[in-house]
Scaffold this motif. Structure first.
Motif, PDB file in Angstrom:
ATOM      1  N   TYR A 165       0.855  -1.191   0.000  1.00 49.32           N
ATOM      2  CA  TYR A 165       0.000   0.000   0.000  1.00 49.32           C
ATOM      3  C   TYR A 165       0.889   1.238   0.000  1.00 49.32           C
ATOM      4  N   GLU A 166       0.681   2.113  -0.946  1.00 47.50           N
ATOM      5  CA  GLU A 166       1.383   3.384  -1.010  1.00 47.50           C
ATOM      6  C   GLU A 166       0.359   4.490  -1.173  1.00 47.50           C
ATOM      7  N   ALA A 167       0.447   5.491  -0.302  1.00 43.02           N
ATOM      8  CA  ALA A 167      -0.551   6.555  -0.335  1.00 43.02           C
ATOM      9  C   ALA A 167      -0.036   7.745   0.465  1.00 43.02           C
ATOM     10  N   PRO A 168      -0.629   8.927   0.239  1.00 43.15           N
ATOM     11  CA  PRO A 168      -0.272  10.084   1.074  1.00 43.15           C
ATOM     12  C   PRO A 168      -0.768   9.895   2.494  1.00 43.15           C
ATOM     13  N   ALA A 169      -0.106  10.538   3.420  1.00 37.02           N
ATOM     14  CA  ALA A 169      -0.492  10.460   4.826  1.00 37.02           C
ATOM     15  C   ALA A 169      -0.274  11.824   5.473  1.00 37.02           C
ATOM     16  N   LEU A 170      -0.905  12.024   6.606  1.00 37.22           N
ATOM     17  CA  LEU A 170      -0.760  13.267   7.354  1.00 37.22           C
ATOM     18  C   LEU A 170       0.239  13.052   8.473  1.00 37.22           C
ATOM     19  N   ASP A 171       1.317  13.804   8.443  1.00 33.55           N
ATOM     20  CA  ASP A 171       2.317  13.762   9.504  1.00 33.55           C
ATOM     21  C   ASP A 171       1.989  14.880  10.487  1.00 33.55           C
ATOM     22  N   ASP A 176       3.358  21.662  12.922  1.00 30.85           N
ATOM     23  CA  ASP A 176       2.481  21.937  11.782  1.00 30.85           C
ATOM     24  C   ASP A 176       2.254  20.659  10.990  1.00 30.85           C
ATOM     25  N   PRO A 177       1.033  20.432  10.527  1.00 25.63           N
ATOM     26  CA  PRO A 177       0.771  19.233   9.723  1.00 25.63           C
ATOM     27  C   PRO A 177       1.453  19.326   8.360  1.00 25.63           C
ATOM     28  N   ARG A 178       1.884  18.178   7.866  1.00 24.52           N
ATOM     29  CA  ARG A 178       2.474  18.145   6.541  1.00 24.52           C
ATOM     30  C   ARG A 178       2.173  16.801   5.897  1.00 24.52           C
ATOM     31  N   ILE A 179       2.369  16.733   4.576  1.00 26.79           N
ATOM     32  CA  ILE A 179       2.124  15.504   3.846  1.00 26.79           C
ATOM     33  C   ILE A 179       3.378  14.629   3.872  1.00 26.79           C
ATOM     34  N   SER A 180       3.189  13.368   4.163  1.00 29.59           N
ATOM     35  CA  SER A 180       4.258  12.383   4.046  1.00 29.59           C
ATOM     36  C   SER A 180       3.739  11.251   3.151  1.00 29.59           C
ATOM     37  N   PRO A 287      -2.127   4.573   8.926  1.00 31.40           N
ATOM     38  CA  PRO A 287      -1.643   5.454   7.860  1.00 31.40           C
ATOM     39  C   PRO A 287      -2.760   5.871   6.912  1.00 31.40           C
ATOM     40  N   SER A 288      -2.774   7.131   6.577  1.00 27.27           N
ATOM     41  CA  SER A 288      -3.716   7.752   5.635  1.00 27.27           C
ATOM     42  C   SER A 288      -5.089   8.043   6.228  1.00 27.27           C
ATOM     43  N   LEU A 351      -9.622  16.326  -3.215  1.00 28.29           N
ATOM     44  CA  LEU A 351      -8.520  16.730  -2.344  1.00 28.29           C
ATOM     45  C   LEU A 351      -7.434  15.657  -2.304  1.00 28.29           C
ATOM     46  N   TRP A 352      -7.848  14.416  -2.288  1.00 27.03           N
ATOM     47  CA  TRP A 352      -6.920  13.291  -2.204  1.00 27.03           C
ATOM     48  C   TRP A 352      -6.055  13.174  -3.465  1.00 27.03           C
ATOM     49  N   ALA A 353      -6.610  13.566  -4.599  1.00 24.85           N
ATOM     50  CA  ALA A 353      -5.889  13.414  -5.868  1.00 24.85           C
ATOM     51  C   ALA A 353      -4.614  14.252  -5.913  1.00 24.85           C
ATOM     52  N   ASP A 354      -4.608  15.382  -5.224  1.00 24.23           N
ATOM     53  CA  ASP A 354      -3.418  16.243  -5.143  1.00 24.23           C
ATOM     54  C   ASP A 354      -3.243  16.613  -3.681  1.00 24.23           C
ATOM     55  N   PRO A 355      -2.649  15.713  -2.879  1.00 26.90           N
ATOM     56  CA  PRO A 355      -2.668  15.891  -1.420  1.00 26.90           C
ATOM     57  C   PRO A 355      -1.953  17.132  -0.917  1.00 26.90           C
TER      58      PRO A 355
END
Length: 400
Positions: A165-171, A176-180, A287-288, A351-355
């Motif tokens: 599984y590979e996907a964007p996640a919220l760190d 501050d929140p960021r995309i991982s 995750p995600s 939103l998910w398409a371009d995290p």
């Protein structure tokens, strides 16, 4: 124990200490948000996993709206002097105070609900204080379970099945929140079996049998287990993964229980209850799910995102016959229509398409998510003075 000054200690996405007053305030806030209504009968309820998430919401809504009597069960850590008690310990103490102030007859047991000893002890308490159970609410979430028959310790895992599984996640481990990015290798057959053993329906069924063996199932007994379906966005790591296999087992257990002689002879019922997304200690670790929940909150806003308390109140009204049961084709009670609305999910997918860009638009939802995670441990709660020393050695409520 003397009051002491404490500050949050975070390790990654986990906070390893809790604030007693902040945790108590979250319980009071939830209690006040539930409309009071205690006319009619006061059913006996056994709530397994009462100290957090939907279990806590179900406890408070049951007390506030239907005056339930009975027992709540959780497995929480006390204050050790080096580390505070768990947030669930403090929430239980706060819930007990509210229940006592309202004249509610409910007891709280701190025990491993998976164990045979806990089942025996709680059956003893029910026999002594409450009598047969009208409702058994199964809301346990744990990383491991010891099989009482074999002594085998099973560990659950959060993994996809079949492919990585590979996907964007919220760190949200920093300020501050960021995309991982998340990558998880697929679970094995053994890991899937272990996850089913922990999070499936085996223990739920053991509880029903244990109560039946002691003559503690009331006529028209109803039992429910909390579950989740969620979006196709998160399906590969959730509903189609190892956890999904456990949830499918839980749902099959509901059908097996309903068809069993134990329930048929009492005109009993067993349901899984599909609740909507929520920020819990369990969900924040997947995750995600955090990023999905932040996007969902942004799309729905304050008024559209239904709280656990709102959903729990809805559940109790359905179970008590004040509103019709909302069942799907699989016989599950559905509380998640607000989340899976087509227009809502379409916007989440955008939103998910371009995290990265999605997070810019969803920053309010991400900030809200981070605050919710802090509040799970009693931190960041409005009205709490964190500069003041606080007594962390709060006693567990007495059972008598």
């Amino acid at each position: 124990m003397s009051p002491r000054q404490i500050e949050p200690k975070q390790r990654g996405f986990l906070i390893v200490n809790s604030h007693p007053e902040g945790a108590a305030r979250t319980v009071r806030r939830m209690w006040d948000a539930i409309p009071a209504r205690t006319d009619g009968r006061r059913p006996v309820a056994l709530i397994l996993g009462h100290s957090a998430g939907y279990g806590l919401a179900t406890l408070l809504a049951g007390l506030r709206r239907h005056g339930i009597r009975g027992i709540g069960v959780a497995f929480e850590a006390p204050d050790t002097g080096r580390r505070t008690a768990s947030a669930g310990w403090y929430r239980t103490a706060a819930a007990a105070r509210l229940a006592a102030d309202g004249g509610h007859d409910i007891r709280f047991v701190n025990a491993d609900a998976f164990s045979t000893d806990a089942k025996t002890h709680i059956a003893d308490l029910l026999e002594e204080h409450c009598g047969p159970v009208d409702y058994l609410v199964y809301s346990l979430a744990a990383p491991r379970r010891t099989d009482p028959a074999t002594g085998t310790v099973h560990h659950s895992v959060i993994k996809p099945l079949g492919a990585a599984y590979e996907a964007p996640a919220l760190d949200f481990s920093g300020t501050d929140p960021r995309i991982s990015r998340a990558r998880i290798e697929p679970g094995t057959a053994e890991e899937t079996r272990a996850t089913v053993a922990v999070m499936g329906g085996d223990d739920w069924q053991l509880w029903v049998r244990a109560l039946a063996a002691r003559g503690l199932l009331a006529e028209r007994f109803t039992t429910v287990a909390l579950t989740y379906v969620g979006s196709e966005v998160t399906a590969p790591v959730y509903r189609q993964g190892t956890i999904g296999a456990a949830k499918e087992h839980l749902e099959q257990t509901a059908r097996d229980l309903t068809a069993s002689a134990l329930l048929k002879e009492r005109e009993g019922r067993a349901f899984t209850v599909v609740a909507g997304a929520a920020v819990t200690q369990a969900s924040s670790a997947i995750p995600s799910i955090a990023l999905y929940t932040a996007f969902l909150r942004t799309v729905l806003g304050d008024s559209g995102f239904r709280t656990t308390a709102e959903q729990a109140a809805d559940l109790w009204d359905q179970l008590e016959g004040r509103t019709p049961l909302v069942l799907d084709e699989a016989g599950r009670i559905r509380l998640d229509g607000w989340e899976l609305d087509d227009q809502v999910q379409d916007r989440v997918r955008e939103l998910w398409a371009d995290p990265e860009r999605g997070l810019e638009e969803a920053r309010p939802g991400a900030d809200w998510f981070m605050r919710q995670v802090q509040e799970l441990y009693g931190w960041g709660v409005d009205g709490t003075d964190y500069s003041r020393p606080v007594e962390t050695g709060v006693p567990w409520p007495r059972q008598e």
